[in-house]
Design a protein around this motif. Structure first.
Motif, PDB file in Angstrom:
ATOM      1  N   ASP A 283       0.817  -1.209   0.000  1.00  0.00           N
ATOM      2  CA  ASP A 283       0.000   0.000   0.000  1.00  0.00           C
ATOM      3  C   ASP A 283       0.852   1.262   0.000  1.00  0.00           C
ATOM      4  O   ASP A 283       1.908   1.336   0.650  1.00  0.00           O
ATOM      5  N   ARG A 284       0.361   2.269  -0.705  1.00  0.00           N
ATOM      6  CA  ARG A 284       1.093   3.527  -0.864  1.00  0.00           C
ATOM      7  C   ARG A 284       1.372   4.217   0.462  1.00  0.00           C
ATOM      8  O   ARG A 284       2.345   4.959   0.584  1.00  0.00           O
ATOM      9  N   SER A 285       0.527   3.983   1.463  1.00  0.00           N
ATOM     10  CA  SER A 285       0.717   4.659   2.749  1.00  0.00           C
ATOM     11  C   SER A 285       2.029   4.238   3.406  1.00  0.00           C
ATOM     12  O   SER A 285       2.686   5.046   4.068  1.00  0.00           O
ATOM     13  N   PHE A 286       2.436   2.985   3.227  1.00  0.00           N
ATOM     14  CA  PHE A 286       3.700   2.534   3.817  1.00  0.00           C
ATOM     15  C   PHE A 286       4.895   3.211   3.153  1.00  0.00           C
ATOM     16  O   PHE A 286       5.890   3.510   3.805  1.00  0.00           O
ATOM     17  N   VAL A 287       4.778   3.447   1.835  1.00  0.00           N
ATOM     18  CA  VAL A 287       5.871   4.110   1.107  1.00  0.00           C
ATOM     19  C   VAL A 287       5.931   5.588   1.462  1.00  0.00           C
ATOM     20  O   VAL A 287       6.999   6.118   1.792  1.00  0.00           O
ATOM     21  N   SER A 288       4.785   6.270   1.427  1.00  0.00           N
ATOM     22  CA  SER A 288       4.771   7.713   1.690  1.00  0.00           C
ATOM     23  C   SER A 288       5.200   8.038   3.122  1.00  0.00           C
ATOM     24  O   SER A 288       5.819   9.074   3.372  1.00  0.00           O
ATOM     25  N   GLN A 289       4.882   7.141   4.054  1.00  0.00           N
ATOM     26  CA  GLN A 289       5.261   7.359   5.450  1.00  0.00           C
ATOM     27  C   GLN A 289       6.616   6.746   5.787  1.00  0.00           C
ATOM     28  O   GLN A 289       7.029   6.737   6.944  1.00  0.00           O
ATOM     29  N   LYS A 290       7.265   6.218   4.745  1.00  0.00           N
ATOM     30  CA  LYS A 290       8.624   5.666   4.878  1.00  0.00           C
ATOM     31  C   LYS A 290       8.711   4.595   5.969  1.00  0.00           C
ATOM     32  O   LYS A 290       9.648   4.551   6.768  1.00  0.00           O
ATOM     33  N   LYS A 291       7.742   3.711   5.980  1.00  0.00           N
ATOM     34  CA  LYS A 291       7.730   2.616   6.951  1.00  0.00           C
ATOM     35  C   LYS A 291       8.505   1.433   6.379  1.00  0.00           C
ATOM     36  O   LYS A 291       7.962   0.381   6.041  1.00  0.00           O
ATOM     37  N   TRP A 292       9.818   1.620   6.297  1.00  0.00           N
ATOM     38  CA  TRP A 292      10.671   0.636   5.640  1.00  0.00           C
ATOM     39  C   TRP A 292      10.696  -0.690   6.389  1.00  0.00           C
ATOM     40  O   TRP A 292      10.832  -1.757   5.759  1.00  0.00           O
ATOM     41  N   ASP A 293      10.579  -0.659   7.721  1.00  0.00           N
ATOM     42  CA  ASP A 293      10.572  -1.903   8.489  1.00  0.00           C
ATOM     43  C   ASP A 293       9.360  -2.759   8.141  1.00  0.00           C
ATOM     44  O   ASP A 293       9.473  -3.983   8.018  1.00  0.00           O
ATOM     45  N   ILE A 294       8.205  -2.103   7.997  1.00  0.00           N
ATOM     46  CA  ILE A 294       6.998  -2.846   7.633  1.00  0.00           C
ATOM     47  C   ILE A 294       7.130  -3.392   6.216  1.00  0.00           C
ATOM     48  O   ILE A 294       6.769  -4.541   5.941  1.00  0.00           O
TER      49      ILE A 294
END
Length: 354
Positions: A283-294
């Motif tokens: 999901d784009r939200s993980f990329v935009s929020q830079k949740k690299w661990d997830i």
């Protein structure tokens, strides 16, 4: 008994020229509301009068008083429905602007397919290593005659609530397959370009979905290996048993299946291996929020299940670099291109062949 044919005529009149004035819309909306009230109230009043007549047996004095009170209250409600129909001021007071807007949009949506107001835009799916386009995701847009482009976030939920998502989804699939076949014939890319099309939960529950998809592929001459169908976690979980059966049947045709917006739904990870999917879309939200661990965790999960991954919402070179470090091989987002019409998409294909 409710007169369903009358209600359907009000709701779904073919070729009906709707009044665009607020007054006209309020009249029609009020007629629908008053009809829904008047029909059961009339039946209730008749039943109460029959009880009071004593034809169904004797009634105590207290029972008679209660029945008489009920009849009076029913009469008041029937008079209210008449007032709704005849008094413009009451209509304006009981019908909010938001309700009128929803009602108007629903009516216009019913005619949009017939009047060919929908169009497809295409967003490229790109190799992060080579920057080459491997395929497109087809995204429906509504070109409203007065409002311009209406956001899918506004009309897709409405289409789902009204059941219009089924004919709309069929139109999208047919249009997207025809467009991809045309591009394959024109550009002859190797490997062949692919097309991703979203399926709603209502489409997934259609008993004839597999036959419908097969028929469209045959009519458009598109190879099944070129089609990808995207399904959200929530769409699968709404009717898991039937959804999984349908997905297995689609898989048998040779179609690849993508799980869209992975990580935002409510699927059980312990049951994920049961789903016949080929790829997860992060999901784009993980990329935009830079949740690299997830994202790393999703990549590990996908790898353990033998699945590919596409990252959505890629907008910067920094995000591309981080995703490549994590082993992600494909992405889509504004960094490469926003969704564009068929001509602009064709230009993107031609550009990479130069």
């Amino acid at each position: 008994m409710t007169n369903t044919s009358t209600i359907n005529k009000i709701r779904h009149r073919e070729n009906y020229q709707f009044d665009t004035s607020i007054a006209g819309e309020a009249d029609e909306f009020a007629a629908l509301v008053s009809h829904e009230l008047r029909t059961p109230l009339t039946s209730i009043r008749g039943a109460l009068s029959l009880l009071l007549s004593g034809k169904l047996g004797t009634i105590s004095d207290r029972g008679k008083k209660l029945l008489e009170l009920a009849v009076k209250n029913t009469d008041r409600l029937v008079r209210l429905t008449a007032a709704i129909e005849s008094d413009r001021e009451i209509q304006v007071n009981i019908i909010s602007a938001a309700a009128m807007a929803r009602y108007q949009l629903e009516k216009e949506l019913q005619l949009a397919l017939e009047r060919e107001q929908f169009q497809l835009h295409y967003q490229p799916i790109v190799s992060l290593e080579t920057n080459k386009i491997s395929g497109f995701e087809a995204l429906v847009r509504w070109q409203h005659p007065r409002r311009g482009l209406v956001s899918p976030a506004e009309f897709i939920p409405l289409a789902e609530r009204t059941g219009l998502i089924e004919p709309l989804g069929t139109w999208v699939l047919d249009k997207a397959c025809r467009q991809l076949y045309s591009w394959q014939q024109e550009f002859g890319c190797n490997p062949a370009l692919t097309m991703s099309v979203n399926l709603s939960s209502l489409q997934l529950s259609q008993p004839n979905l597999v036959e419908q998809v097969q028929e469209i592929l045959q009519k458009t001459n598109l190879a099944t290996s070129s089609l990808r169908l995207e399904i959200t976690e929530s769409a699968i979980m709404e009717n898991k048993t039937n959804a999984i059966l349908t997905l297995h049947q689609l898989k048998t045709l040779g179609i690849q299946l993508y799980m869209d917006d992975f990580g935002t739904g409510y699927s059980s990870l312990s049951r994920l291996h049961e789903l016949p999917i080929d790829l997860m879309k992060i999901d784009r939200s993980f990329v935009s929020q830079k949740k690299w661990d997830i994202i790393r965790a999703i990549m590990i999960l996908a790898s353990s299940l033998g699945l590919e991954v596409i990252a959505e919402g890629v907008e910067t070179a920094e995000e591309v670099a981080e995703l490549k470090k994590l082993g992600c091989k494909q992405g889509q987002g504004y960094f490469y291109s926003k969704p564009v019409d068929d001509r602009a998409a064709a230009a993107l294909i031609a550009m990479q062949l130069e």
